[in-house]
Design a protein around this motif. Structure first.
Motif, PDB file in Angstrom:
ATOM      1  N   UNK A 134       0.831  -1.069  -0.084  1.00  0.00           N
ATOM      2  CA  UNK A 134       0.004  -0.151   0.011  1.00  0.00           C
ATOM      3  C   UNK A 134       0.726   1.317  -0.146  1.00  0.00           C
ATOM      4  N   UNK A 135       0.477   2.550  -0.544  1.00  0.00           N
ATOM      5  CA  UNK A 135       1.114   3.525  -0.708  1.00  0.00           C
ATOM      6  C   UNK A 135       1.143   4.240   0.849  1.00  0.00           C
ATOM      7  N   UNK A 136       2.152   4.535   1.271  1.00  0.00           N
ATOM      8  CA  UNK A 136       2.077   5.428   2.599  1.00  0.00           C
ATOM      9  C   UNK A 136       1.147   6.665   2.862  1.00  0.00           C
ATOM     10  N   UNK A 137       0.355   6.202   3.729  1.00  0.00           N
ATOM     11  CA  UNK A 137      -0.708   7.358   3.874  1.00  0.00           C
ATOM     12  C   UNK A 137      -2.167   6.601   3.575  1.00  0.00           C
ATOM     13  N   UNK A 138      -2.119   5.658   2.863  1.00  0.00           N
ATOM     14  CA  UNK A 138      -3.555   4.893   2.505  1.00  0.00           C
ATOM     15  C   UNK A 138      -4.254   4.645   3.897  1.00  0.00           C
ATOM     16  N   UNK A 139      -3.799   4.149   4.824  1.00  0.00           N
ATOM     17  CA  UNK A 139      -4.128   3.621   6.191  1.00  0.00           C
ATOM     18  C   UNK A 139      -5.061   4.963   6.506  1.00  0.00           C
ATOM     19  N   UNK A 140      -4.497   6.067   6.615  1.00  0.00           N
ATOM     20  CA  UNK A 140      -5.069   7.370   7.329  1.00  0.00           C
ATOM     21  C   UNK A 140      -6.143   7.821   6.258  1.00  0.00           C
ATOM     22  N   UNK A 141      -5.776   7.790   5.246  1.00  0.00           N
ATOM     23  CA  UNK A 141      -6.850   8.585   4.036  1.00  0.00           C
ATOM     24  C   UNK A 141      -8.057   7.440   3.889  1.00  0.00           C
ATOM     25  N   UNK A 142      -7.762   6.190   3.784  1.00  0.00           N
ATOM     26  CA  UNK A 142      -9.014   5.557   3.895  1.00  0.00           C
ATOM     27  C   UNK A 142      -8.746   4.043   4.228  1.00  0.00           C
ATOM     28  N   UNK A 143      -9.114   4.257   5.718  1.00  0.00           N
ATOM     29  CA  UNK A 143      -8.758   3.021   6.436  1.00  0.00           C
ATOM     30  C   UNK A 143      -9.644   1.519   6.005  1.00  0.00           C
ATOM     31  N   UNK A 144     -10.981   1.934   5.343  1.00  0.00           N
ATOM     32  CA  UNK A 144     -11.713   0.716   5.039  1.00  0.00           C
ATOM     33  C   UNK A 144     -11.063   0.296   3.666  1.00  0.00           C
ATOM     34  N   UNK A 145     -10.757   1.127   2.746  1.00  0.00           N
ATOM     35  CA  UNK A 145      -9.957   0.308   1.493  1.00  0.00           C
ATOM     36  C   UNK A 145      -8.613  -0.253   1.937  1.00  0.00           C
ATOM     37  N   UNK A 146      -7.836   0.234   2.664  1.00  0.00           N
ATOM     38  CA  UNK A 146      -6.780  -0.225   3.258  1.00  0.00           C
ATOM     39  C   UNK A 146      -7.002  -1.520   3.978  1.00  0.00           C
TER      40      UNK A 146
END
Ligand code: PBE
Length: 304
Positions: A134-146
């Motif tokens: 995953x790209x860095x920041x995906x978890x914060x930006x879109x935790x559900x997609x992550x």
């Protein structure tokens, strides 16, 4: 007396003709005196490979350097399609061929009588996993997609089922993947466990143009779209897959073959993505030959 000598000469020349016929009887220079096939000559000291830049192509170039017995060998790099068609022709005619092979792929379903050559120097590594990055920041930006991408996992057989069906029916992998998701709803539901609806959030996955990654990417796309995400799959060169996740141009990829196949791309970018771990275990790459070739190891091939 003269006559006798002439007669002897005649007999000798007849004998010579027979001897020549016996020795040169085979115009196939790859058959040795003991009748055993010299596979290395028969395949013209050439490994049939796939696209330049593929992890397995890089590994094969390393193999040519590391194995002394592969001195003077070449690898023919073109495309997976070209390699599969050369393999098909060779098997049809029961001719020797050495290819770069891997699982998951449909080649072993279509031609079950093939084997990986032993690789004592472990140039092709051992068991591989296919990891999600995953790209860095995906978890914060879109935790559900992550979370969805993190929870995606399946088996070699699942991926091969889709690849084989697409190959056999001529149907596009994307459509077969959509059907697979419908037919395996219980599996798909497990990936979505605890994930909130995507509410139309756009997610971009980087994939390679190989059927294996087209299968996984399109399965995840169909599964995420059931849950309200809008997913785009972008097919690029494998080096660009890693670069685009690292630069944040795309959100994630499911296509990292590790620890060996894509090690070069992985190491070059590893500070700039998050490795979510394996989505598939039990993958493998190596040199593959038909069973009718009486060799077991890369070291059974002979230098040119
Ligand atoms: N493959 C299939 C790729 C990864 C997917 C084994 C041909 C490679 O980079 O070698």
């Amino acid at each position: 007396m003269m006559k006798k000598v002439k007669g002897l000469g005649f007999i000798l020349s007849i004998l010579a003709v027979f001897l020549l016929a016996a020795c040169g009887g085979s115009d196939d220079e790859s058959t040795g005196e003991d009748g055993e096939t010299n596979y290395s000559e028969a395949v013209d000291h050439t490994i049939i490979g796939i696209e330049p830049g593929a992890g397995i192509s890089v590994a094969t170039e390393n193999a040519l350097e590391e194995y002394e017995n592969l001195d003077g060998w070449d690898v023919e790099l073109s495309s997976t399609g070209a390699m599969m068609s050369e393999l098909g022709t060779a098997i049809e005619n029961e001719e020797p061929i050495v290819i770069t092979g891997w699982n998951p792929h449909w080649m072993f379903a279509l031609y079950p009588d093939m084997k990986y050559l032993e690789d004592p120097q472990e140039i092709y590594g051992g068991e591989e996993t296919l990891n999600s990055l995953a790209r860095l920041g995906l978890e914060d930006d879109n935790p559900d997609a992550y979370q969805f991408i993190d929870q995606f996992e399946w088996e070699v057989e699942d991926m091969e089922e889709i690849m084989y069906e697409a190959e056999e029916t001529g149907e596009d992998i994307e459509n077969v993947a959509v059907q697979w998701v419908e037919d395996n709803q219980d599996r798909v539901d497990a990936w979505a466990e605890g994930v909130n609806d995507g509410n139309g959030a756009e997610i971009e996955l980087a994939s390679t143009p190989w059927d294996s990654e087209r299968a996984s990417s399109n399965v995840v796309k169909a599964a995420m779209e059931q849950h309200g995400f809008e997913v785009t799959v972008t097919e690029v060169d494998v080096a660009v897959v890693f670069e685009s996740v690292a630069s944040g141009d795309v959100d994630a990829t499911l296509a990292a073959w590790l620890p060996l196949t894509h090690s070069e791309f992985y190491e070059a970018n590893q500070d700039n993505f998050e490795d979510l771990g394996p989505n598939l275990e039990g993958a493998r790459i190596g040199l593959v030959v038909p069973e009718y070739m009486d060799i077991d190891s890369i070291e059974d091939l002979e230098a040119n």
